[in-house]
Design a protein around this motif. Sequence first.
Motif, PDB file in Angstrom:
ATOM      1  N   ASP A 134       0.819  -1.221   0.000  1.00  0.00           N
ATOM      2  CA  ASP A 134       0.000   0.000   0.000  1.00  0.00           C
ATOM      3  C   ASP A 134       0.847   1.264   0.000  1.00  0.00           C
ATOM      4  N   GLU A 135       1.961   1.262   0.723  1.00  0.00           N
ATOM      5  CA  GLU A 135       2.792   2.465   0.771  1.00  0.00           C
ATOM      6  C   GLU A 135       3.355   2.808  -0.601  1.00  0.00           C
ATOM      7  N   GLY A 136       3.807   1.804  -1.318  1.00  0.00           N
ATOM      8  CA  GLY A 136       4.298   2.065  -2.671  1.00  0.00           C
ATOM      9  C   GLY A 136       3.199   2.539  -3.598  1.00  0.00           C
ATOM     10  N   ALA A 137       1.983   1.966  -3.470  1.00  0.00           N
ATOM     11  CA  ALA A 137       0.856   2.402  -4.300  1.00  0.00           C
ATOM     12  C   ALA A 137       0.459   3.837  -3.966  1.00  0.00           C
ATOM     13  N   LYS A 138       0.549   4.229  -2.679  1.00  0.00           N
ATOM     14  CA  LYS A 138       0.232   5.611  -2.307  1.00  0.00           C
ATOM     15  C   LYS A 138       1.199   6.597  -2.962  1.00  0.00           C
ATOM     16  N   GLN A 139       2.474   6.258  -2.959  1.00  0.00           N
ATOM     17  CA  GLN A 139       3.457   7.139  -3.594  1.00  0.00           C
ATOM     18  C   GLN A 139       3.211   7.251  -5.090  1.00  0.00           C
ATOM     19  N   LEU A 140       2.868   6.155  -5.735  1.00  0.00           N
ATOM     20  CA  LEU A 140       2.580   6.206  -7.168  1.00  0.00           C
ATOM     21  C   LEU A 140       1.327   7.029  -7.449  1.00  0.00           C
ATOM     22  N   GLY A 141       0.295   6.865  -6.609  1.00  0.00           N
ATOM     23  CA  GLY A 141      -0.916   7.673  -6.797  1.00  0.00           C
ATOM     24  C   GLY A 141      -0.658   9.147  -6.588  1.00  0.00           C
ATOM     25  N   GLU A 142       0.197   9.506  -5.629  1.00  0.00           N
ATOM     26  CA  GLU A 142       0.518  10.917  -5.393  1.00  0.00           C
ATOM     27  C   GLU A 142       1.270  11.523  -6.565  1.00  0.00           C
ATOM     28  N   VAL A 143       2.193  10.753  -7.152  1.00  0.00           N
ATOM     29  CA  VAL A 143       2.944  11.263  -8.305  1.00  0.00           C
ATOM     30  C   VAL A 143       2.029  11.453  -9.504  1.00  0.00           C
TER      31      VAL A 143
ATOM     32  N   GLY B 171      -4.114   1.272  -0.907  1.00  0.00           N
ATOM     33  CA  GLY B 171      -3.452   1.571  -2.178  1.00  0.00           C
ATOM     34  C   GLY B 171      -4.439   1.846  -3.291  1.00  0.00           C
ATOM     35  N   LEU B 172      -5.579   1.132  -3.301  1.00  0.00           N
ATOM     36  CA  LEU B 172      -6.606   1.382  -4.313  1.00  0.00           C
ATOM     37  C   LEU B 172      -7.178   2.786  -4.186  1.00  0.00           C
ATOM     38  N   LYS B 173      -7.366   3.262  -2.945  1.00  0.00           N
ATOM     39  CA  LYS B 173      -7.899   4.613  -2.745  1.00  0.00           C
ATOM     40  C   LYS B 173      -6.952   5.668  -3.321  1.00  0.00           C
ATOM     41  N   ALA B 174      -5.659   5.502  -3.069  1.00  0.00           N
ATOM     42  CA  ALA B 174      -4.694   6.484  -3.572  1.00  0.00           C
ATOM     43  C   ALA B 174      -4.636   6.468  -5.103  1.00  0.00           C
ATOM     44  N   LEU B 175      -4.682   5.295  -5.696  1.00  0.00           N
ATOM     45  CA  LEU B 175      -4.645   5.210  -7.157  1.00  0.00           C
ATOM     46  C   LEU B 175      -5.923   5.782  -7.776  1.00  0.00           C
ATOM     47  N   LEU B 176      -7.076   5.530  -7.143  1.00  0.00           N
ATOM     48  CA  LEU B 176      -8.337   6.087  -7.647  1.00  0.00           C
ATOM     49  C   LEU B 176      -8.323   7.612  -7.577  1.00  0.00           C
ATOM     50  N   LYS B 177      -7.779   8.162  -6.515  1.00  0.00           N
ATOM     51  CA  LYS B 177      -7.691   9.611  -6.387  1.00  0.00           C
ATOM     52  C   LYS B 177      -6.822  10.211  -7.490  1.00  0.00           C
TER      53      LYS B 177
ATOM     54  N   HIS C 215     -14.016  -6.096  -5.772  1.00  0.00           N
ATOM     55  CA  HIS C 215     -13.944  -4.976  -4.821  1.00  0.00           C
ATOM     56  C   HIS C 215     -14.521  -3.713  -5.462  1.00  0.00           C
ATOM     57  N   ASP C 216     -15.206  -2.888  -4.639  1.00  0.00           N
ATOM     58  CA  ASP C 216     -15.878  -1.701  -5.158  1.00  0.00           C
ATOM     59  C   ASP C 216     -14.889  -0.709  -5.775  1.00  0.00           C
ATOM     60  N   LEU C 217     -13.800  -0.444  -5.051  1.00  0.00           N
ATOM     61  CA  LEU C 217     -12.816   0.509  -5.570  1.00  0.00           C
ATOM     62  C   LEU C 217     -12.177  -0.009  -6.854  1.00  0.00           C
ATOM     63  N   TYR C 218     -11.905  -1.292  -6.908  1.00  0.00           N
ATOM     64  CA  TYR C 218     -11.313  -1.868  -8.117  1.00  0.00           C
ATOM     65  C   TYR C 218     -12.280  -1.774  -9.296  1.00  0.00           C
ATOM     66  N   MET C 219     -13.561  -2.012  -9.047  1.00  0.00           N
ATOM     67  CA  MET C 219     -14.558  -1.909 -10.114  1.00  0.00           C
ATOM     68  C   MET C 219     -14.695  -0.467 -10.600  1.00  0.00           C
ATOM     69  N   LYS C 220     -14.595   0.519  -9.675  1.00  0.00           N
ATOM     70  CA  LYS C 220     -14.645   1.929 -10.086  1.00  0.00           C
ATOM     71  C   LYS C 220     -13.463   2.282 -10.985  1.00  0.00           C
TER      72      LYS C 220
ATOM     73  N   LEU D  31     -13.542   3.593 -14.944  1.00  0.00           N
ATOM     74  CA  LEU D  31     -12.914   4.828 -15.416  1.00  0.00           C
ATOM     75  C   LEU D  31     -11.864   4.564 -16.494  1.00  0.00           C
ATOM     76  N   MET D  32     -11.132   3.481 -16.362  1.00  0.00           N
ATOM     77  CA  MET D  32     -10.032   3.215 -17.287  1.00  0.00           C
ATOM     78  C   MET D  32     -10.498   2.592 -18.595  1.00  0.00           C
ATOM     79  N   VAL D  33     -11.675   1.994 -18.623  1.00  0.00           N
ATOM     80  CA  VAL D  33     -12.159   1.375 -19.866  1.00  0.00           C
ATOM     81  C   VAL D  33     -12.322   2.410 -20.959  1.00  0.00           C
ATOM     82  N   THR D  34     -12.905   3.528 -20.632  1.00  0.00           N
ATOM     83  CA  THR D  34     -13.133   4.566 -21.646  1.00  0.00           C
ATOM     84  C   THR D  34     -11.840   5.279 -22.035  1.00  0.00           C
ATOM     85  N   ARG D  35     -10.819   5.243 -21.198  1.00  0.00           N
ATOM     86  CA  ARG D  35      -9.555   5.902 -21.516  1.00  0.00           C
ATOM     87  C   ARG D  35      -8.624   5.031 -22.349  1.00  0.00           C
TER      88      ARG D  35
END
Length: 583
Positions: A346-355, A508-514, A548-553, A557-561
Amino acid sequence: MADRLGTELKGKSRFRSDVPRPVSRLGQNADITESLDTANEDCIARKVKMGKKLERVMKGDRGGTTSATSQETDVDNNKTPEPYNCVGDFEADYLELCKRAGLTEIPQVTQRPHRPEPPPPPDPKCATPLSRKETPCKSSHSSRMEKVEEPTTPTPGDPEEAPPTTYTTSNKFDYFRPKVQVELEKPEDRKSMTEIYIRGWKVDQRYMDVFRLCLPAADKLHTIDLWNVGLTDNTLAQFSAVASQCLNLRTVKLDGNPVPGEGFHQLIGEDSMIVSMSLRSCKISDKGAELIGKALSTVKTRNQSLCVLNLNSNLITDVGACHLSNGLRMNRTLLILSVANNAIGDEGAKQLGEVLSRFALTHEEIVERRKLISEKGTPDIRISPIPKRSESRDRPVSQSSRSQLDKSTAKSGRSSSKAKKKDDKGKGKDDKKKESVAKTTKGKGRQSGGKKGPAAGTITTEPETPEVQEIINPLLEEAESINGELFIPGNRVLINLNISRNKIGEAGLKALLKGIQYQITLTMLGSRSSGTGLMRLSLQKNGFPPDHDLYMKIQELMVTRDPLYKPPAKSPDEDSISQTTGV
């Protein structure tokens, strides 16, 4: 030999002394015999001495000849061979350099095998249904009969079967022998090598010395693939030096080469021209990830050529992911990053989401930002501004200055009106002259078509050079102050991120979604100056269930992109409803 002759001489002297000599009647005869005996003894002694001298001479000659030959061989060995100049033919250069290096086992250079081409389409004449009266197609019937029927005893008159086209056969152990596979742009041109593949045999210092000389001579080489070749710290450093000398090298694959020092960052320095690099299964730890992150970008330096980086199946944890995300802060060239099958949480995913969204600048980055802004604003500061006296309230404008200004403006107005009139009068004449010159140049061009170079009086136009867009430093982007910290937009140049098969959870999913939502809002606002944002994000097989709800969200979002996304086709009822409603 001398000892034996000496013993024989002593034996003879003893024998002659023991045997009594016969007394002759005449004294002369006795004297003659005594003189003969002494003469014989002298001859034998001389022979012994000569034999010893001959032996000494022979020994000396043999020693001299051997010493001379040894000196000649030493001189031949000490002679340095003339340096070999590579001609660009990799096979010839490689074999010659291996022989000069004294390598006994030289891997063979072969062309890389390819999959066979698909079979040709069936004959349309044979595809029609056959009636009982019609004769079957000979080609199809013969081919089927050849496949089914196998003659037990071949006759000498029958033609030989063609070799198979779906596969190739080789000797028993030929497949496992070390080889150097090459790809040629033109099969008939041996100097047109574009790719080189080495798989499964150790490339030690001797072979790397050979490659150091012959690879830079290949002008068209753009891909090097070294799979499981046992690289070390020394050979990796030497290979990075060789890669910098290959001017057209763009793709490097070093999969399956764990190096203790993890110095893969040497290949992607600031001056590197490598576009794609693959380092799968190299046992890269957080130490190697830190070196790679610093090679991608720092506050003052950054890589401007690498577009694809594959770090699958390594030993990167959250610490290494943070180092890689730090490398993405100021890097605006990397498009595809894959860190699948690692140990990122999760910590690594948070850093990637912040960048990906936006991040706060550090003290060092703020100082560098101020330096860049001051350097950018220095040309405007050097120009002294014109004082505006009319706007000053303390001192009114004098009448003399006003009169001078009025006179100067009047003169400038008169001169400009006169110039306008002259321009209007001369426009017609200039247009006519231009038309006449164009006609004459066209005529001359038709007449002197075989002459080289532009004709006299013709107007030559220079070819337009395409404008190269300069990469803007991320520190110069618009910043936003929030709670005493300075924030700038994140990395929107990265379009493909693969972090599947890791240990990412809900945080980590929350940070990536943000981060994805922030990028989508920027694209909706129309700010595409620094990129389009992520188009693909792979998150499967992590520490969360697939529903998972966050994963489905994120998936929605990424399907259309996705650039290859195709919306589902509408039914005719939906088309009629959309036409009537106008939606």
